[in-house]
Design an enzyme around this catalytic site. Structure first.
Site, short mmCIF file in Angstrom:
data_model
loop_
_atom_site.label_atom_id
_atom_site.label_comp_id
_atom_site.label_asym_id
_atom_site.label_seq_id
_atom_site.Cartn_x
_atom_site.Cartn_y
_atom_site.Cartn_z
N ASP A 97 0.86 -1.19 0.00
CA ASP A 97 0.00 0.00 0.00
C ASP A 97 0.89 1.24 0.00
OD1 ASP A 97 -3.22 0.44 1.18
OD2 ASP A 97 -1.85 2.15 1.05
N HIS A 141 -10.15 -6.09 -2.49
CA HIS A 141 -8.79 -6.22 -1.95
C HIS A 141 -8.82 -6.51 -0.46
CE1 HIS A 141 -9.95 -1.97 -1.85
NE2 HIS A 141 -9.22 -1.86 -0.75
N HIS A 193 -6.71 -6.19 2.90
CA HIS A 193 -5.58 -5.50 3.54
C HIS A 193 -4.90 -6.50 4.48
CE1 HIS A 193 -6.79 -1.19 2.72
NE2 HIS A 193 -7.97 -1.77 2.55
N ASN A 224 -12.79 -3.87 3.30
CA ASN A 224 -13.83 -2.87 3.45
C ASN A 224 -14.83 -3.00 2.30
OD1 ASN A 224 -12.47 -1.71 5.69
ND2 ASN A 224 -11.12 -0.59 4.29
P1 5GP Z 1 -9.82 0.84 0.70
O1 5GP Z 1 -9.98 2.18 1.39
O2 5GP Z 1 -10.56 0.81 -0.62
O3 5GP Z 1 -10.16 -0.33 1.58
O4 5GP Z 1 -8.27 0.68 0.39
C1 5GP Z 1 -7.66 1.23 -0.73
C2 5GP Z 1 -6.18 1.28 -0.43
O5 5GP Z 1 -5.49 1.50 -1.65
C3 5GP Z 1 -5.77 2.39 0.54
O6 5GP Z 1 -5.15 1.82 1.69
C4 5GP Z 1 -4.81 3.24 -0.29
O7 5GP Z 1 -3.72 3.71 0.47
C5 5GP Z 1 -4.36 2.28 -1.37
N1 5GP Z 1 -3.97 2.91 -2.62
C6 5GP Z 1 -4.59 3.95 -3.24
N2 5GP Z 1 -3.98 4.24 -4.40
C7 5GP Z 1 -2.94 3.39 -4.50
C8 5GP Z 1 -1.92 3.21 -5.51
O8 5GP Z 1 -1.87 3.88 -6.54
N3 5GP Z 1 -1.01 2.22 -5.28
C9 5GP Z 1 -1.03 1.44 -4.16
N4 5GP Z 1 -0.09 0.49 -4.03
N5 5GP Z 1 -1.99 1.58 -3.20
C10 5GP Z 1 -2.92 2.55 -3.37
#
Ligand code: 5GP
Ligand code: ZN
Length: 116
Positions: free
Chosen positions: A32, A102, A104, A89
């Site tokens: 991340d 995804h 985490h 989430n």
């Molecule tokens: P969510 O909030 O949808 O559960 O998690 C999305 C995750 O994707 C977040 O923890 C955020 O930091 C990560 N993320 C967002 N954009 C990018 C990116 O361009 N590359 C990577 N490796 N992670 C990302």
């Protein structure tokens, strides 16, 4: 299936760079970019699935493979014995921001419960 406007589909296809730590037929995993713990890896199915609500019966293998990957990555990261958290989430109330399924994988520190 690749969704043309999906960030994680572009990472899976190699169109956008990421620090890939694990990859096989079903899933890919990468660090991340805004880590919330010393280890923060996102584990995604290669095929686009938007949210948990969109998981179909045909997706059982990929969804199971996310957890097999979590097990192996936790071991490789050296956090398996101390413990770690895996979380997914779903939609706005849970804070989902990227609509490609995804998991985490977070480790390297202690976590509180209940989560915020
Ligand atoms: P969510 O909030 O949808 O559960 O998690 C999305 C995750 O994707 C977040 O923890 C955020 O930091 C990560 N993320 C967002 N954009 C990018 C990116 O361009 N590359 C990577 N490796 N992670 C990302
Ligand atoms: Zn996608």
């Amino acid at each position: 299936m690749t969704e043309s406007d999906c960030l994680f589909c572009k990472i899976v296809s190699g169109d956008i760079a990421a620090d890939i730590v694990y990859s096989n037929h079903d899933v890919a995993a990468f660090r991340d970019t805004n880590p919330q713990a010393p280890t923060h890896v996102l584990i995604v199915p290669r095929r686009h699935i938007s949210t948990i609500n969109d998981i179909g019966d045909k997706d059982r293998q990929e969804v199971g493979a996310l957890y097999v990957a979590a097990r192996d990555i936790a071991k490789a990261e050296g956090i398996a014995e101390a413990g770690y958290r895996v979380t997914m989430n779903c939609n706005a109330a849970a804070g989902q921001t990227v609509f490609h399924l995804h998991l985490h994988l977070l480790g390297g520190r202690d976590f509180s419960w209940p989560p915020g």
